[in-house]
Scaffold this active site. Sequence first.
Site, PDB file in Angstrom:
ATOM      1  N   CYS A   1       0.979  -1.124   0.052  1.00  0.00           N
ATOM      2  CA  CYS A   1       0.047  -0.051   0.103  1.00  0.00           C
ATOM      3  C   CYS A   1       1.030   1.534  -0.124  1.00  0.00           C
ATOM      4  O   CYS A   1       1.844   1.428   0.685  1.00  0.00           O
ATOM      5  CB  CYS A   1      -0.914  -0.090   1.264  1.00  0.00           C
ATOM      6  SG  CYS A   1      -2.052   1.287   1.332  1.00  0.00           S
TER       7      CYS A   1
ATOM      8  N   ASP B   1       0.324   4.009   1.656  1.00  0.00           N
ATOM      9  CA  ASP B   1       0.407   4.338   3.079  1.00  0.00           C
ATOM     10  C   ASP B   1       1.596   4.640   3.563  1.00  0.00           C
ATOM     11  O   ASP B   1       2.702   3.705   3.525  1.00  0.00           O
ATOM     12  CB  ASP B   1      -0.380   3.272   4.043  1.00  0.00           C
ATOM     13  CG  ASP B   1      -0.417   3.798   5.317  1.00  0.00           C
ATOM     14  OD1 ASP B   1       0.422   4.499   5.926  1.00  0.00           O
ATOM     15  OD2 ASP B   1      -1.848   4.195   5.712  1.00  0.00           O
TER      16      ASP B   1
ATOM     17  N   ARG C   1       3.042   4.665   6.329  1.00  0.00           N
ATOM     18  CA  ARG C   1       3.494   3.969   7.489  1.00  0.00           C
ATOM     19  C   ARG C   1       3.997   2.610   7.126  1.00  0.00           C
ATOM     20  O   ARG C   1       4.342   1.748   8.038  1.00  0.00           O
ATOM     21  CB  ARG C   1       2.238   3.872   8.652  1.00  0.00           C
ATOM     22  CG  ARG C   1       1.940   4.936   9.076  1.00  0.00           C
ATOM     23  CD  ARG C   1       0.625   4.996   9.829  1.00  0.00           C
ATOM     24  NE  ARG C   1      -0.539   4.585   8.886  1.00  0.00           N
ATOM     25  CZ  ARG C   1      -1.834   4.569   9.206  1.00  0.00           C
ATOM     26  NH1 ARG C   1      -2.183   4.503  10.339  1.00  0.00           N
ATOM     27  NH2 ARG C   1      -2.619   4.072   8.220  1.00  0.00           N
TER      28      ARG C   1
ATOM     29  N   HIS D   1      -2.424  -4.125   4.866  1.00  0.00           N
ATOM     30  CA  HIS D   1      -2.025  -3.530   6.386  1.00  0.00           C
ATOM     31  C   HIS D   1      -3.324  -3.308   7.156  1.00  0.00           C
ATOM     32  O   HIS D   1      -4.228  -2.719   6.299  1.00  0.00           O
ATOM     33  CB  HIS D   1      -1.044  -2.396   6.376  1.00  0.00           C
ATOM     34  CG  HIS D   1      -1.469  -1.162   6.071  1.00  0.00           C
ATOM     35  ND1 HIS D   1      -1.984  -0.174   6.601  1.00  0.00           N
ATOM     36  CD2 HIS D   1      -1.864  -0.819   4.466  1.00  0.00           C
ATOM     37  CE1 HIS D   1      -2.508   0.833   5.914  1.00  0.00           C
ATOM     38  NE2 HIS D   1      -2.490   0.477   4.775  1.00  0.00           N
TER      39      HIS D   1
ATOM     40  N   CYS E   1      -5.968  -0.056   6.965  1.00  0.00           N
ATOM     41  CA  CYS E   1      -5.785   0.684   5.588  1.00  0.00           C
ATOM     42  C   CYS E   1      -6.892   1.622   5.254  1.00  0.00           C
ATOM     43  O   CYS E   1      -8.207   1.228   5.218  1.00  0.00           O
ATOM     44  CB  CYS E   1      -5.699  -0.494   4.691  1.00  0.00           C
ATOM     45  SG  CYS E   1      -5.159   0.139   2.873  1.00  0.00           S
TER      46      CYS E   1
HETATM   47 CO    CO Z   1      -3.536   1.197   3.140  1.00  0.00          CO
END
Ligand code: CO
Length: 222
Positions: free
Chosen positions: A39, A41, A43, A95, A98
């Site tokens: 992803c 993302d 993080r 994750h 998400c």
């Molecule tokens: Co995500």
Amino acid sequence: MKKIFEGNRRWVAEKLAQDQEYFKKLALGQKPEYLFIGCSDSRVPANEISGTQPGEMFVHRNIANMVVHTDINMLSVLQYAIEVLKVRHVIVCGHYGCGGVMAAISDKSFGLIDNWLTNIKDVMRLHELEFLRIKTDEEKARRLVELNVIEQVRNLAKTAIVQNAMKSENPPQLHGLVYDIGEGHLIDLNWQEGDQKRFEHIYNIETVSSNGIPKVLEAKEH
Ligand code: CO
């Protein structure tokens, strides 16, 4: 941007302190063993969470770690990683928490991205009976993160790129992982090749060349 350039200077100095030849060696080329589809993302940095170094992991990231068959970007990364770099493992990593998955569960509009999120809504429809039994939104989101990873690994297995590679002498292995953002751990969803075999009668295609032209047609043209 100051933070970025200062951070880069610090990092270069650290690497050179450990090994004067570090960048010269990296510049020679890459031979990564892993393709990581994760992803976007912020993080979920692929190298950092897996303890891998530059050169070890070929990476593709998009919102909610999707494998969409019309995505020429993802397909190009997959084909290059498997056929040219000859990676040993292809990892789809989702994750918990998400945002893409949570947005897909909601009925809100987020603009253009709604089209992309429809692919995640499709995962919900495929597993509708299971979702109807889950009581809380939080549990639904966690389960959808897991099921989405499994469906994206299945999507990998549906491609001619992966199917051809599976017929080769050294077939790569496919893996579905979830990163637990609140704990830091990677969880293996234990996707097995047997899962792919269940759908073989629907999705398996004849051997094709990497250019997508069936071998049988290629032969006739000459
Ligand atoms: Co995500």
